[in-house]
Design a protein around this motif. Structure first.
Motif, PDB file in Angstrom:
ATOM      1  N   LYS A  27       0.849  -1.199   0.108  1.00 18.08           N
ATOM      2  CA  LYS A  27       0.095   0.066   0.084  1.00 18.08           C
ATOM      3  C   LYS A  27       0.717   1.233   0.237  1.00 18.08           C
ATOM      4  O   LYS A  27       0.331   2.250   0.356  1.00 18.08           O
ATOM      5  CB  LYS A  27      -0.990   0.154   1.239  1.00 18.08           C
ATOM      6  N   HIS A  28       1.892   1.330  -0.589  1.00 12.96           N
ATOM      7  CA  HIS A  28       2.783   2.535  -0.730  1.00 12.96           C
ATOM      8  C   HIS A  28       2.205   3.488  -1.912  1.00 12.96           C
ATOM      9  O   HIS A  28       1.619   2.867  -2.752  1.00 12.96           O
ATOM     10  CB  HIS A  28       4.224   2.132  -1.076  1.00 12.96           C
ATOM     11  N   GLU A  29       2.505   4.390  -1.766  1.00 12.25           N
ATOM     12  CA  GLU A  29       1.891   5.507  -3.009  1.00 12.25           C
ATOM     13  C   GLU A  29       2.879   5.352  -3.837  1.00 12.25           C
ATOM     14  O   GLU A  29       4.057   5.944  -3.901  1.00 12.25           O
ATOM     15  CB  GLU A  29       1.911   6.979  -2.316  1.00 12.25           C
ATOM     16  N   LEU A  30       2.209   4.903  -5.131  1.00 12.13           N
ATOM     17  CA  LEU A  30       3.222   4.148  -6.369  1.00 12.13           C
ATOM     18  C   LEU A  30       2.476   4.626  -7.491  1.00 12.13           C
ATOM     19  O   LEU A  30       1.257   4.514  -7.589  1.00 12.13           O
ATOM     20  CB  LEU A  30       3.381   2.868  -5.945  1.00 12.13           C
ATOM     21  N   ILE A  31       3.429   5.064  -8.404  1.00  9.82           N
ATOM     22  CA  ILE A  31       3.050   5.124  -9.706  1.00  9.82           C
ATOM     23  C   ILE A  31       4.094   4.562 -10.783  1.00  9.82           C
ATOM     24  O   ILE A  31       5.099   4.420 -10.484  1.00  9.82           O
ATOM     25  CB  ILE A  31       2.712   6.631 -10.559  1.00  9.82           C
ATOM     26  N   LEU A  32       3.788   3.645 -11.522  1.00 11.60           N
ATOM     27  CA  LEU A  32       4.613   2.815 -12.721  1.00 11.60           C
ATOM     28  C   LEU A  32       4.669   3.833 -13.868  1.00 11.60           C
ATOM     29  O   LEU A  32       3.493   4.382 -14.264  1.00 11.60           O
ATOM     30  CB  LEU A  32       4.245   1.475 -12.852  1.00 11.60           C
ATOM     31  N   ILE A  33       5.765   3.507 -14.513  1.00 11.88           N
ATOM     32  CA  ILE A  33       6.140   4.221 -15.613  1.00 11.88           C
ATOM     33  C   ILE A  33       6.928   3.361 -16.517  1.00 11.88           C
ATOM     34  O   ILE A  33       7.791   2.977 -16.214  1.00 11.88           O
ATOM     35  CB  ILE A  33       6.999   5.809 -15.491  1.00 11.88           C
ATOM     36  N   ASP A  34       6.304   3.272 -17.838  1.00 13.45           N
ATOM     37  CA  ASP A  34       7.036   2.155 -18.703  1.00 13.45           C
ATOM     38  C   ASP A  34       7.032   2.566 -20.126  1.00 13.45           C
ATOM     39  O   ASP A  34       6.077   3.351 -20.408  1.00 13.45           O
ATOM     40  CB  ASP A  34       6.392   0.932 -18.528  1.00 13.45           C
ATOM     41  N   LEU A  35       7.967   1.966 -20.895  1.00 16.55           N
ATOM     42  CA  LEU A  35       8.284   2.063 -22.537  1.00 16.55           C
ATOM     43  C   LEU A  35       7.164   1.309 -23.253  1.00 16.55           C
ATOM     44  O   LEU A  35       7.167   1.607 -24.429  1.00 16.55           O
ATOM     45  CB  LEU A  35       9.647   2.190 -22.733  1.00 16.55           C
ATOM     46  N   TRP A  36       6.847   0.203 -22.636  1.00 20.27           N
ATOM     47  CA  TRP A  36       6.171  -0.804 -23.394  1.00 20.27           C
ATOM     48  C   TRP A  36       4.525  -0.412 -23.332  1.00 20.27           C
ATOM     49  O   TRP A  36       4.054  -0.776 -22.355  1.00 20.27           O
ATOM     50  CB  TRP A  36       6.489  -2.177 -22.796  1.00 20.27           C
TER      51      TRP A  36
END
Length: 345
Positions: A27-36
C-alpha cells in the motif's frame, strides 16, 4: 510507522515489475512508468500479476505511458530507476522535472550507473540499490520472481558511504519486497555484483544455459574464475574494496589461477552458491530471446573499459563482449560450442 513517500518506478520490466508488485501490495503511494505500451495498458486493465516460488498475486497500481507524465505532472520523492543501463542518461533527464526538491533517484539496475545519474542530477540525488533477487518477464503485465523470498533481495547505500535517514526510510520501504541490507561500501557491493553479472549474464547468452546450470558446468566455472580475476585486478587498481562475489572472497579469484587447491575451493563455493539462485535466466539471456539489445557493454564491457584506462589487460571479458555482439547481430547462435571461441588468459 510507514513512510508515506511518493514513489515512481521508471521501467516496469522484470526487476521493476517485481519491486512494483510488492510495494503496491504494501500500500505504498506508487506510480509505474514504462516504455512498453502493451505492458502499461495490461497493468491498468487487468492488474500486475506476480508469480513467485512461494505465491502468486495480482495488484492494481496506476501505470503511465511516458507521454502521460507531462500531462499529469506527478512529483516523486523516490524514483526507482529499473531501465536498461543504456537508457540511464536520457531517463534521468526525462524524469528530472518530476523529482521533489528533497527527492532522489535509486539505481536498481545492472552495472554501475551512479556516475551517469549524478552527471545529470548531481550526487545528492543519487542512491544505489544492488539487486540480489532473480526475476523474469515474458508477457505484458506478468512478472516472475525466480528466487526465494527468503534470499537477500536488496543492498542499498549512499555513494558517499554515509549512514543517512533517507537510507533508513528507503530500507523500510524496500523490505516489503524482501530482505534489505544497508551498506557503507556501495562501490564494493556494486563491483561484486558486476562480477556476478559478468560471470553469468553473457555466458548464459552465449550458451543458452540458465543461471543454475552455469554453475554445474566445469568449463564455465573455470571461465567464470578468469572473468572475475580480470575484474578483481581492475577493481583493486581503482582502490575498490570489493565485497564477496557470491560466496567467494574477491581476492581468491586471481589466486585461483595460480593455485589448484584454491581453485578447487572457489569452484566448490560457486557450486554451493548456485543451489540458492533459482531457476531463471539472467537478464542478458532474456534480452537475446526477445531480440533486444543487451547490456554487455555495461557489464563485461565496463571491465574492459576500466582496464584500458589503467593499462590492465582483460582479454577474456573483451572476447565475451565481441561474441555477444555477434549473437545480437544473428551471426552466431547460443550454444555451448561458443565457449571454444573465447580467448583465454
Amino acid at each position: 510507522m510507514r513512510c508515506r513517500m511518493r514513489i515512481g518506478v521508471l521501467g516496469v520490466g522484470a526487476i521493476g515489475g517485481v519491486i512494483s508488485a510488492y510495494l503496491a501490495r504494501a500500500k505504498h503511494e506508487l506510480i509505474l512508468i514504462d516504455l512498453w505500451p502493451e505492458n502499461v495498458d495490461c497493468i491498468n486493465e487487468k492488474g500486475l500479476k506476480i508469480t513467485s516460488i512461494e505465491e502468486e498475486f495480482v495488484v492494481n497500481p496506476k501505470a503511465l505511458h511516458l507521454g502521460e507524465l507531462s500531462r499529469i505532472r506527478p512529483e516523486f520523492d523516490i524514483i526507482i530507476l529499473s531501465l536498461k543501463s543504456y537508457d540511464t542518461a536520457w531517463a534521468c533527464k526525462f524524469i528530472e522535472p518530476h523529482i521533489s526538491p528533497c527527492g532522489f533517484v535509486v539505481s536498481a539496475q545492472n552495472s554501475i550507473n551512479e556516475d551517469v545519474i549524478a552527471s545529470v542530477l548531481g550526487w545528492p540525488k543519487v542512491v544505489g540499490c544492488v539487486l540480489t533477487l532473480g526475476a523474469g518477464m515474458y508477457t505484458a503485465g506478468h512478472v516472475e520472481r525466480t528466487s526465494s523470498i527468503e534470499r537477500p533481495a536488496f543492498t542499498i547505500g549512499e555513494p558517499s558511504g554515509l549512514a543517512t535517514k533517507r537510507l533508513d526510510q528507503f530500507a523500510e520501504i524496500m523490505s516489503a519486497g524482501g530482505i534489505t541490507k544497508i551498506t557503507n561500501n556501495l562501490w564494493g557491493e556494486r563491483w561484486a555484483k558486476l562480477a556476478t553479472n559478468s560471470m553469468s549474464n553473457a555466458i548464459a547468452g552465449l550458451t543458452g544455459l540458465k543461471s543454475a546450470e552455469l554453475r554445474q558446468n566445469p568449463e564455465i566455472r573455470s571461465l567464470s574464475i578468469e572473468i572475475a580475476s580480470e575484474l578483481v585486478n581492475v577493481g583493486n587498481a581503482l582502490g575498490v574494496q570489493i565485497e564477496k562475489i557470491g560466496m567467494v572472497p574477491a581476492n581468491l579469484f586471481p589466486q585461483a589461477l595460480k593455485n589448484n587447491e584454491i581453485k578447487e575451493k572457489v569452484e566448490g563455493l560457486i557450486i554451493d552458491g548456485g543451489k540458492t539462485i533459482g531457476t531463471g535466466r539472467p537478464s542478458l539471456a532474456q534480452d537475446l530471446l526477445k531480440g533486444r539489445s543487451t547490456e554487455v557493454d555495461y557489464l563485461n564491457g565496463y571491465i574492459v573499459e576500466k582496464g584500458k584506462q589503467l593499462n590492465i589487460p582483460t582479454p577474456v571479458n573483451e572476447s565475451i563482449v565481441e561474441l555477444t555482439r555477434e549473437i545480437e547481430k544473428g551471426f552466431i547462435q547460443p550454444s555451448l560450442s561458443n565457449l571454444g571461441l573465447i580467448k583465454k588468459i
